[in-house]
Design a protein around this motif. Structure first.
Motif, PDB file in Angstrom:
ATOM      1  N   ARG A  69       0.662  -1.402  -0.038  1.00  0.00           N
ATOM      2  CA  ARG A  69       0.081  -0.051   0.048  1.00  0.00           C
ATOM      3  C   ARG A  69       0.852   1.321   0.130  1.00  0.00           C
ATOM      4  NH1 ARG A  69      -5.161   1.538   1.222  1.00  0.00           N
ATOM      5  NH2 ARG A  69      -5.934  -0.586   2.110  1.00  0.00           N
ATOM      6  N   ASP A 114      -5.527  -6.568   2.002  1.00  0.00           N
ATOM      7  CA  ASP A 114      -6.143  -5.273   1.803  1.00  0.00           C
ATOM      8  C   ASP A 114      -5.662  -5.025   0.218  1.00  0.00           C
ATOM      9  OD1 ASP A 114      -3.471  -5.157   2.371  1.00  0.00           O
ATOM     10  OD2 ASP A 114      -3.925  -2.918   3.274  1.00  0.00           O
ATOM     11  N   THR A 127      -6.625  -5.850  -2.809  1.00  0.00           N
ATOM     12  CA  THR A 127      -7.738  -5.223  -3.848  1.00  0.00           C
ATOM     13  C   THR A 127      -8.026  -3.890  -3.513  1.00  0.00           C
ATOM     14  OG1 THR A 127      -8.398  -7.517  -4.024  1.00  0.00           O
ATOM     15  CG2 THR A 127      -9.643  -5.715  -5.005  1.00  0.00           C
ATOM     16  N   ASP A 128      -7.959  -3.408  -2.144  1.00  0.00           N
ATOM     17  CA  ASP A 128      -8.356  -2.038  -1.794  1.00  0.00           C
ATOM     18  C   ASP A 128      -7.470  -1.073  -2.486  1.00  0.00           C
ATOM     19  OD1 ASP A 128     -10.804  -3.095  -0.490  1.00  0.00           O
ATOM     20  OD2 ASP A 128      -9.615  -3.089   1.345  1.00  0.00           O
ATOM     21  N   TYR A 129      -6.096  -1.358  -2.180  1.00  0.00           N
ATOM     22  CA  TYR A 129      -5.277  -0.258  -2.656  1.00  0.00           C
ATOM     23  C   TYR A 129      -4.741  -0.347  -3.943  1.00  0.00           C
ATOM     24  CZ  TYR A 129      -1.022  -3.630  -1.897  1.00  0.00           C
ATOM     25  OH  TYR A 129      -0.497  -4.912  -1.804  1.00  0.00           O
ATOM     26  N   ALA A 171      -7.970   1.169  -5.745  1.00  0.00           N
ATOM     27  CA  ALA A 171      -7.882   2.794  -5.757  1.00  0.00           C
ATOM     28  C   ALA A 171      -6.738   3.419  -6.686  1.00  0.00           C
ATOM     29  CB  ALA A 171      -7.458   3.242  -4.184  1.00  0.00           C
TER      30      ALA A 171
END
Length: 304
Positions: free
Chosen positions: A92, A119, A121-123, A126
């Motif tokens: 990230r 996490d 896929t989240d960062y 984004a």
């Protein structure tokens, strides 16, 4: 048009590009990292003889601003600043760091990285939403399995978005815990539309890399360190390398590994020029595609 005489040194690269008729190099494999991370990378290469059995002096060991200026002098009109984590928790903040770096650095395109963690896929999502054009995946340094279930949604995200991943999954310069073209081939079998650039042309398994290119229409290879005198001494190309490229000429992408190379960038450019000259079916059109057109298309660099 015949292939221009290869550059004799870095200062000769702009002459070569002008004679070739391209507006500059588009480099899909350049590394910029936070200073403290780059220092650790360079410290590792300072001990290269312990790991690889040969010295690996960093040719462009200068400040970030000086390195950006060097790329400009070389005629690089666009480049992908690649970052990569070696442990959980780095993906990230490295992605956030390189997003900021690209936003304030002329010629740099936005990039991201990934690591198998909850996490990811989240960062990654984004970053893609913010305009990331390529994602660096270093299976060897990260020592992770690219088939990890945590990465399935990330591969799917990149496939759907059409964002290419530059993946170091070959055994070179030394095998890692999960390297191998056969291993990453399983990822491609599960995600057949995933755009991929096989870093270092899959070194040392050049045949395996070309097999994946032949089987998957969105898979490319990059030239990074391939065919230079330094690498030929350790991992020589097959004698018929140029002829093997004829059928995949539109899926070869220029990469240099700047700044972490033990020689000048002109040697990589000269190596690619040698392939173009070695088979008349390649020639200058192939060279223009490799050094500019194909990486420009992959990285979303506008034509001029």
């Amino acid at each position: 048009m015949t292939v221009p005489a290869p550059p004799l040194d870095d200062t000769d690269v702009p002459r070569f590009l002008d004679e070739l008729g391209v507006p500059g190099l588009v480099d899909a494999h350049v590394h910029f990292l936070p200073d403290r991370v780059m220092d650790k990378v360079w410290a590792f290469f300072d001990r290269a003889a312990e790991h690889y059995g040969t010295a690996w002096p960093i040719h462009y060991r200068t400040t970030p601003d000086e390195r950006v200026a060097t790329l400009e002098k070389l005629g690089v009109r666009a480049f992908a600043p690649l970052v990569y984590p070696h442990k959980p928790g780095m993906g990230r903040w490295l992605t956030e760091w390189v997003t900021d770096f690209a936003a304030r650095t002329p010629g740099a395109v936005p990039t991201a990285t990934l690591y198998p963690e909850p996490d990811v896929t989240d960062y990654l999502g984004a970053a893609v939403s913010a305009g990331a054009r390529v994602v660096k995946v270093h299976v060897q340094v990260g020592s992770f399995d690219p088939r990890d279930p945590l990465l399935r949604p990330a591969w799917g995200l990149l496939a759907e978005a059409g964002v290419p991943a530059v993946v170091h999954c070959g055994h070179g310069p030394i095998p890692g815990a999960h390297t191998g073209l056969d291993v990453f081939g399983e990822v491609l079998a599960e995600h057949p539309t995933l755009p991929v650039v096989l870093a270092h042309a899959g070194m040392p398994d050049f045949a395996g890399a070309l097999d994946l290119v032949g089987r998957h229409p969105r898979v490319h290879i990059d030239t990074t360190m391939v065919g230079t005198a330094f690498t030929q001494a350790m991992t020589p190309l097959p004698d018929d390398w140029a002829s093997r490229l004829v059928d995949v000429a539109d899926r070869v992408v220029y990469g240099s590994d700047f700044p972490n190379i033990p020689y000048g960038v002109h040697e990589q450019v000269a190596a690619v020029a040698g392939w173009a000259a070695a088979d008349e079916r390649l020639g200058a059109p192939f060279l223009r595609a490799v050094l500019h057109d194909t990486p420009a298309r992959l990285l979303g660099v506008a034509s001029t």
